[in-house]
Design an enzyme around this catalytic site. Structure first.
Site, PDB file in Angstrom:
ATOM      1  N   TYR A 144     -11.686   1.964   9.892  1.00 39.81           N
ATOM      2  CA  TYR A 144     -12.797   2.328   8.994  1.00 39.81           C
ATOM      3  C   TYR A 144     -13.161   1.249   7.987  1.00 39.81           C
ATOM      4  O   TYR A 144     -14.081   1.430   7.212  1.00 39.81           O
ATOM      5  CB  TYR A 144     -12.530   3.667   8.295  1.00 39.81           C
ATOM      6  CG  TYR A 144     -11.154   3.861   7.695  1.00 39.81           C
ATOM      7  CD1 TYR A 144     -10.759   3.189   6.554  1.00 39.81           C
ATOM      8  CD2 TYR A 144     -10.250   4.743   8.283  1.00 39.81           C
ATOM      9  CE1 TYR A 144      -9.501   3.391   6.009  1.00 39.81           C
ATOM     10  CE2 TYR A 144      -8.991   4.947   7.751  1.00 39.81           C
ATOM     11  CZ  TYR A 144      -8.622   4.261   6.620  1.00 39.81           C
ATOM     12  OH  TYR A 144      -7.368   4.456   6.088  1.00 39.81           O
ATOM     13  N   LYS A 145     -12.430   0.142   7.985  1.00 38.17           N
ATOM     14  CA  LYS A 145     -12.761  -0.923   7.033  1.00 38.17           C
ATOM     15  C   LYS A 145     -13.695  -1.926   7.727  1.00 38.17           C
ATOM     16  O   LYS A 145     -14.855  -1.628   7.956  1.00 38.17           O
ATOM     17  CB  LYS A 145     -11.489  -1.578   6.516  1.00 38.17           C
ATOM     18  CG  LYS A 145     -10.585  -0.597   5.769  1.00 38.17           C
ATOM     19  CD  LYS A 145      -9.315  -1.276   5.312  1.00 38.17           C
ATOM     20  CE  LYS A 145      -8.341  -0.278   4.721  1.00 38.17           C
ATOM     21  NZ  LYS A 145      -8.810   0.369   3.496  1.00 38.17           N
ATOM     22  N   PHE A 148       0.864  -1.176   0.000  1.00 47.27           N
ATOM     23  CA  PHE A 148       0.000   0.000   0.000  1.00 47.27           C
ATOM     24  C   PHE A 148       0.907   1.235   0.000  1.00 47.27           C
ATOM     25  O   PHE A 148       1.826   1.331   0.813  1.00 47.27           O
ATOM     26  CB  PHE A 148      -0.928   0.004   1.224  1.00 47.27           C
ATOM     27  CG  PHE A 148      -2.021   1.013   1.089  1.00 47.27           C
ATOM     28  CD1 PHE A 148      -3.183   0.702   0.405  1.00 47.27           C
ATOM     29  CD2 PHE A 148      -1.871   2.293   1.598  1.00 47.27           C
ATOM     30  CE1 PHE A 148      -4.193   1.649   0.244  1.00 47.27           C
ATOM     31  CE2 PHE A 148      -2.874   3.242   1.436  1.00 47.27           C
ATOM     32  CZ  PHE A 148      -4.032   2.920   0.767  1.00 47.27           C
ATOM     33  N   ASP A 158       1.014  -4.420   9.463  1.00 46.53           N
ATOM     34  CA  ASP A 158      -0.085  -3.519   9.108  1.00 46.53           C
ATOM     35  C   ASP A 158      -1.327  -4.395   8.960  1.00 46.53           C
ATOM     36  O   ASP A 158      -1.402  -5.241   8.064  1.00 46.53           O
ATOM     37  CB  ASP A 158       0.233  -2.798   7.790  1.00 46.53           C
ATOM     38  CG  ASP A 158      -0.898  -1.868   7.358  1.00 46.53           C
ATOM     39  OD1 ASP A 158      -2.057  -2.124   7.736  1.00 46.53           O
ATOM     40  OD2 ASP A 158      -0.628  -0.912   6.614  1.00 46.53           O
ATOM     41  N   ARG A 194     -12.191  -5.276  -6.639  1.00 43.73           N
ATOM     42  CA  ARG A 194     -12.219  -5.907  -5.313  1.00 43.73           C
ATOM     43  C   ARG A 194     -13.656  -5.959  -4.798  1.00 43.73           C
ATOM     44  O   ARG A 194     -14.412  -4.992  -4.951  1.00 43.73           O
ATOM     45  CB  ARG A 194     -11.390  -5.093  -4.307  1.00 43.73           C
ATOM     46  CG  ARG A 194      -9.950  -4.879  -4.697  1.00 43.73           C
ATOM     47  CD  ARG A 194      -9.157  -4.220  -3.566  1.00 43.73           C
ATOM     48  NE  ARG A 194      -9.745  -2.960  -3.110  1.00 43.73           N
ATOM     49  CZ  ARG A 194      -9.301  -2.265  -2.071  1.00 43.73           C
ATOM     50  NH1 ARG A 194      -8.284  -2.714  -1.355  1.00 43.73           N
ATOM     51  NH2 ARG A 194      -9.867  -1.124  -1.732  1.00 43.73           N
TER      52      ARG A 194
HETATM   53  C1  LIG Z   1      -2.751  -1.306   3.989  1.00 40.99           C
HETATM   54  C2  LIG Z   1      -3.012   0.148   4.254  1.00 40.99           C
HETATM   55  N1  LIG Z   1      -2.045   0.875   4.823  1.00 40.99           N
HETATM   56  C3  LIG Z   1      -2.226   2.194   5.049  1.00 40.99           C
HETATM   57  C4  LIG Z   1      -3.406   2.825   4.708  1.00 40.99           C
HETATM   58  C5  LIG Z   1      -3.531   4.293   4.951  1.00 40.99           C
HETATM   59  O1  LIG Z   1      -4.360   4.566   6.029  1.00 40.99           O
HETATM   60  P1  LIG Z   1      -4.549   6.045   6.589  1.00 40.99           P
HETATM   61  O2  LIG Z   1      -4.939   6.923   5.456  1.00 40.99           O
HETATM   62  O3  LIG Z   1      -5.685   5.898   7.556  1.00 40.99           O
HETATM   63  O4  LIG Z   1      -3.280   6.460   7.215  1.00 40.99           O
HETATM   64  C6  LIG Z   1      -4.446   2.091   4.140  1.00 40.99           C
HETATM   65  C7  LIG Z   1      -5.715   2.722   3.769  1.00 40.99           C
HETATM   66  O5  LIG Z   1      -6.587   2.181   3.158  1.00 40.99           O
HETATM   67  C8  LIG Z   1      -4.234   0.706   3.895  1.00 40.99           C
HETATM   68  O6  LIG Z   1      -5.174  -0.043   3.314  1.00 40.99           O
END
Ligand SMILES: Cc1ncc(COP(=O)(O)O)c(C=O)c1O
Length: 422
Positions: free
Chosen positions: A247-248, A137, A222, A397
């Site tokens: 939030y997921k 990500f 993560d 997805r």
């Molecule tokens: C795997 C992963 N890491 C990091 C993030 C970033 O999260 P945030 O914007 O809340 O810092 C996300 C967001 O969807 C994510 O899916």
């Protein structure tokens, strides 16, 4: 006995819903609707979870307390703000397999990754490298690169990205282990995804944590796509620390406050370095306004600032549902529901390539689909009221979420893809 043909039919979908022990929880959520008020088929919980019905009342209660009590709301009333994040501690711990003192609710995900790096990325001597899994990500990669630069290191040299083999979508566990072994003399930290955002692949947290420890490095995870989705046992797996958003699958609302885990062997050790602010100070002495910082016990010692009370409110609503259902029952339905979607896609949509692993232990709710003409297919899904999402370059997805999606919805989504097959 259901015949193979019957298993693909609408009646079968309805009969699966009729015997689903979690079916009643759907009414505990507000699901997005079309302009004409008809409910959409919401298969985007891997991106933003649905709103718990009681979230509004939870937020309203905090607004009322603010109006009624003003600053006294911190310590007065039936639900004081001072321990608002503590109110979700037990339920959070049981979702991620932690001891209550090992979890805290604070900030947002990428910020918390930075906090964990501040504590656990201590490059020294030859040990200067960070290993990550791909596809990564972007925010995680950016965070790690900036942490390397902060220490005067060069991501070109010190960031090791382990990628799937050519022609393969998924990362083999043995390849990750091999890379960890190969770099054992220079590895400081591995940051790995519990469930990969793009492919939906769930990694073996215990096995990979052990591999990282064997290499003398620190294992950070993560869990953005894992928390509330798959069963994890962070404490027993010996994970050093982990962070995730709410939030997921945890339905905390857009941009909601996030959470982290710090294993008690680090969290109970006051000498573990951390970035500090007054909220991480031991609560009993916080308001003495002393010059010296007294680290709070447990993961709460990673808090820095006053918690956002309004952001915590919807999470209370959602985690109350998790507490009732429990991860075992949730996961049991999830395994069935995702396997059902998979079986329909395999039978009805010949041009779909399912990137996500086929074994239940190597995935959560999400299926990542590669298919010809993905943007057109996504538009067809949208037109039929199905909410899925698209990730570059060609992945659709979908996550049937066990708390609020039905077998019948899953069937309808698969039918749309079948009807638009080339
Ligand atoms: C795997 C992963 N890491 C990091 C993030 C970033 O999260 P945030 O914007 O809340 O810092 C996300 C967001 O969807 C994510 O899916």
């Amino acid at each position: 006995m259901t015949t193979a043909v019957e298993a693909l039919g609408e009646d079968h979908a309805r009969s699966l819903d009729a015997t689903d022990p979690l079916a009643r929880y759907r009414d505990r959520f507000l699901l997005p609707t079309a302009d004409d008020g008809s409910p959409k088929i919401y298969l985007a919980g891997q991106s933003l979870g649905a709103q718990p019905v009681t979230a509004r009342a939870e937020v309203q209660a905090e607004l009322d307390a603010w109006a009624r009590l003003g600053v006294d709301g911190w310590f007065a009333g039936d639900r004081t703000w001072i321990d608002a994040d503590g109110a979700v501690r037990e339920s959070t711990a049981s979702i991620v397999g932690a001891r209550p003192g090992e979890v805290a609710t604070l900030n947002t995900l990428t910020v918390n990754l930075h906090l964990l790096f501040a504590s656990f990325f201590r490059p020294a001597g030859a040990r200067t490298a960070v290993l990550i899994d791909a596809p990564t990500f972007p925010s995680d990669r950016y965070a790690v690169e900036s942490q390397l630069r902060l220490h005067g290191l060069d991501p070109e040299r010190d960031l090791i990205t382990v990628r799937p083999r050519d022609g393969e979508a998924l990362l083999r566990t043995e390849d990750l282990e091999g890379a960890i072994r190969e770099h054992r003399d220079r590895l400081a930290v591995a940051l790995l995804a519990g469930v990969n955002y793009a492919t939906g692949q769930a990694h073996d947290i215990e096995r990979l944590t052990a591999a990282v420890h064997d290499a003398g490095a620190v294992a950070l995870w993560d869990l953005a796509h894992a928390a509330g989705n798959v069963s994890v046992a962070l404490h027993d797996a010996g994970v050093d620390a982990a962070a995730w958003c709410t939030y997921k699958y945890l339905n905390g609302g857009p941009g909601a406050i996030a959470q982290l885990f710090v294993h008690e062997r680090h969290a109970a050790d006051a000498s573990t370095l951390r970035l500090t602010g007054w909220w991480g100070n031991e609560p009993a002495t916080r308001f003495r306004m002393a010059e010296s910082f007294e680290p709070g016990i447990g993961a709460d010692g990673w808090r820095i600032s006053t918690p956002p009370i309004l952001s915590l409110a919807p999470i209370r609503a959602s985690l109350a549902i998790f507490e009732e259902v429990g991860m075992d029952a949730l996961r049991a339905k999830s395994v069935l529901l995702t396997a059902y979607l998979e079986s329909l896609l395999v039978a009805l949509v010949p041009d779909v390539e399912i990137l996500t692993p086929r074994e239940a232990t190597a995935r959560g709710a999400q299926l990542s689909l590669r298919m010809a003409d993905a943007p057109r297919r996504l538009a067809a899904l949208e037109a039929a009221g199905v909410v899925a999402d698209f990730r570059e370059p060609d992945i659709i997805r979908m996550a049937p979420v066990p708390l609020y999606n039905t077998f019948h919805e899953t069937w309808r989504a698969a039918r749309v893809l079948a009807d638009t097959a080339l």
